[in-house]
Design a protein around this motif. Structure first.
Motif, short mmCIF file in Angstrom:
data_model
loop_
_atom_site.label_atom_id
_atom_site.label_comp_id
_atom_site.label_asym_id
_atom_site.label_seq_id
_atom_site.Cartn_x
_atom_site.Cartn_y
_atom_site.Cartn_z
N THR A 137 0.83 -1.21 0.00
CA THR A 137 0.00 0.00 0.00
C THR A 137 0.86 1.25 0.00
OG1 THR A 137 -1.79 -1.14 1.17
CG2 THR A 137 -1.78 1.27 1.25
N ALA A 138 1.91 1.25 0.81
CA ALA A 138 2.81 2.41 0.88
C ALA A 138 3.55 2.62 -0.44
CB ALA A 138 3.81 2.22 2.02
N MET A 139 4.02 1.54 -1.05
CA MET A 139 4.74 1.66 -2.30
C MET A 139 3.82 2.15 -3.42
SD MET A 139 7.93 1.02 -1.81
CE MET A 139 8.34 1.05 -3.56
N GLU A 140 2.60 1.64 -3.46
CA GLU A 140 1.67 2.04 -4.53
C GLU A 140 1.17 3.47 -4.35
OE1 GLU A 140 -1.28 -1.08 -4.53
OE2 GLU A 140 -0.22 -2.09 -6.17
N ALA A 141 1.14 3.93 -3.09
CA ALA A 141 0.70 5.31 -2.84
C ALA A 141 1.69 6.29 -3.44
CB ALA A 141 0.53 5.55 -1.35
N GLY A 142 2.98 5.96 -3.37
CA GLY A 142 4.00 6.81 -3.97
C GLY A 142 4.18 8.16 -3.31
N ARG A 143 3.74 8.29 -2.06
CA ARG A 143 3.86 9.58 -1.36
C ARG A 143 4.94 9.49 -0.28
NH1 ARG A 143 -1.74 8.83 -1.51
NH2 ARG A 143 -1.73 8.16 0.67
N PRO A 144 5.91 10.40 -0.29
CA PRO A 144 6.95 10.38 0.75
C PRO A 144 6.32 10.53 2.12
CG PRO A 144 7.58 11.83 -1.05
CD PRO A 144 6.15 11.47 -1.28
N ARG A 145 6.79 9.75 3.06
CA ARG A 145 6.21 9.76 4.39
C ARG A 145 7.32 9.86 5.44
NH1 ARG A 145 2.66 4.75 4.44
NH2 ARG A 145 2.72 4.93 6.71
N HIS A 146 6.91 10.19 6.65
CA HIS A 146 7.86 10.37 7.74
C HIS A 146 7.85 9.19 8.71
CE1 HIS A 146 8.54 14.57 6.62
NE2 HIS A 146 7.24 14.62 6.38
N ASP A 147 6.95 8.22 8.47
CA ASP A 147 6.84 7.10 9.40
C ASP A 147 7.03 5.77 8.69
OD1 ASP A 147 4.51 7.34 7.93
OD2 ASP A 147 3.25 6.52 9.51
N CYS A 148 7.27 4.74 9.49
CA CYS A 148 7.44 3.40 8.95
C CYS A 148 6.10 2.90 8.42
CB CYS A 148 7.95 2.48 10.06
SG CYS A 148 7.99 0.72 9.59
N PRO A 149 6.04 2.42 7.19
CA PRO A 149 4.77 1.96 6.63
C PRO A 149 4.25 0.69 7.32
CG PRO A 149 6.57 1.49 5.14
CD PRO A 149 7.13 2.36 6.21
N VAL A 150 5.11 0.02 8.08
CA VAL A 150 4.70 -1.22 8.74
C VAL A 150 4.16 -0.97 10.15
CG1 VAL A 150 5.49 -3.46 9.62
CG2 VAL A 150 6.26 -2.65 7.38
N VAL A 177 12.35 -3.28 10.20
CA VAL A 177 12.16 -3.39 8.74
C VAL A 177 12.99 -2.36 8.01
CG1 VAL A 177 10.47 -2.84 6.94
CG2 VAL A 177 9.91 -4.50 8.70
N LEU A 178 13.62 -2.77 6.92
CA LEU A 178 14.31 -1.83 6.03
C LEU A 178 13.27 -1.26 5.07
CD1 LEU A 178 16.86 -3.47 7.06
CD2 LEU A 178 17.89 -2.77 4.89
N THR A 179 13.05 0.02 5.17
CA THR A 179 12.04 0.68 4.35
C THR A 179 12.68 1.18 3.05
OG1 THR A 179 10.85 1.39 6.31
CG2 THR A 179 10.36 2.55 4.28
N PRO A 180 12.08 0.94 1.89
CA PRO A 180 12.62 1.49 0.65
C PRO A 180 12.77 3.00 0.76
CG PRO A 180 10.92 -0.12 0.17
CD PRO A 180 10.89 0.10 1.66
N ALA A 181 13.93 3.51 0.38
CA ALA A 181 14.20 4.94 0.51
C ALA A 181 13.18 5.78 -0.24
CB ALA A 181 15.61 5.25 0.01
N SER A 182 12.62 5.25 -1.32
CA SER A 182 11.66 6.02 -2.12
C SER A 182 10.38 6.31 -1.36
CB SER A 182 11.34 5.27 -3.41
OG SER A 182 10.77 4.00 -3.12
N VAL A 183 10.11 5.58 -0.28
CA VAL A 183 8.89 5.77 0.49
C VAL A 183 9.03 6.91 1.48
CG1 VAL A 183 7.43 4.68 2.26
CG2 VAL A 183 8.11 3.39 0.26
#
Length: 204
Positions: A137-150, A177-183
């Motif tokens: 969901t976080a990857m498909e949203a494509g919006r930079p965020r400040h929190d862990c998507p998990v 979790v290692l979060t993709p930098a693009s998120v």
């Protein structure tokens, strides 16, 4: 070489001894391991109440671990099908540009290391399918965020490239979790770079 489904049947086969069924479950992780082989095994054992080194575990607990793994795999396979269909349509429409989602999907194709963790012993406590759903969901949203998507934590530390690390990048100090930098937002990535010392995770 047996596929995932054939191995899953062995895990459920009451005619096999527990050690054989355990081996079949371990081999399932060679086909699908969202956190990587060691971390996924530790996660499944922890949630099912199996000692990671137990060579003769309770078969019912093995089946419980398999059920969670299958749930996550079904979700991931459905996502891969949807992604492939979308890419075919985009190519048909002349859209050739590759984005962050495409890059992430290419690296995670097949279902291994989809959501790598800082350590084999440090991973989210919730079910694998929940973690995958949140990351997709976080990857498909494509919006930079400040929190862990998990897990929603805002504390990250940069995991340097080492022989033991799954990959360099921003790791959540709460769930590992290692979060993709693009998120993540640029300022969040900068803060993670400033927190990369060895004790960052021990102090989390």
């Amino acid at each position: 070489m047996a596929g995932f489904r054939a191995l899953a049947e062995q895990v459920r086969n009451p005619r096999l001894v527990a050690a054989q069924r355990r081996t079949a479950l371990r081999k399932c992780l060679e086909r699908f391991a969202p956190y990587g082989h060691r971390a996924t095994w530790h996660h499944l054992c922890t949630r099912a109440g199996i000692a990671t080194q137990d060579r003769d575990p309770d078969p019912e607990r093995l089946v419980a671990a398999l059920t969670e793994l299958e749930e996550a795999r079904s979700l991931w396979l459905a996502y891969e099908e949807e992604f492939a269909a979308r890419r075919r349509k985009e190519k048909h429409d002349g859209i050739r540009q590759v984005g962050a989602l495409d890059d992430w999907h290419r690296r995670t194709w097949g279902g291994c290391d989809i959501v790598p963790c800082e350590s084999p012993h440090r991973h989210p406590a919730v079910r694998l399918a929940v973690v995958l759903h949140r990351m997709i969901t976080a990857m498909e949203a494509g919006r930079p965020r400040h929190d862990c998507p998990v897990c929603g934590s805002t504390r990250f530390a940069w995991l340097p490239e080492t022989a033991d690390a799954p990959a360099p990048g921003p790791a959540c100090r709460q769930c590992g979790v290692l979060t993709p930098a693009s998120v993540l937002a640029p300022e969040t990535l900068r803060a993670a770079h400033r927190t990369h010392h060895a004790g960052a995770f021990a102090a989390a």
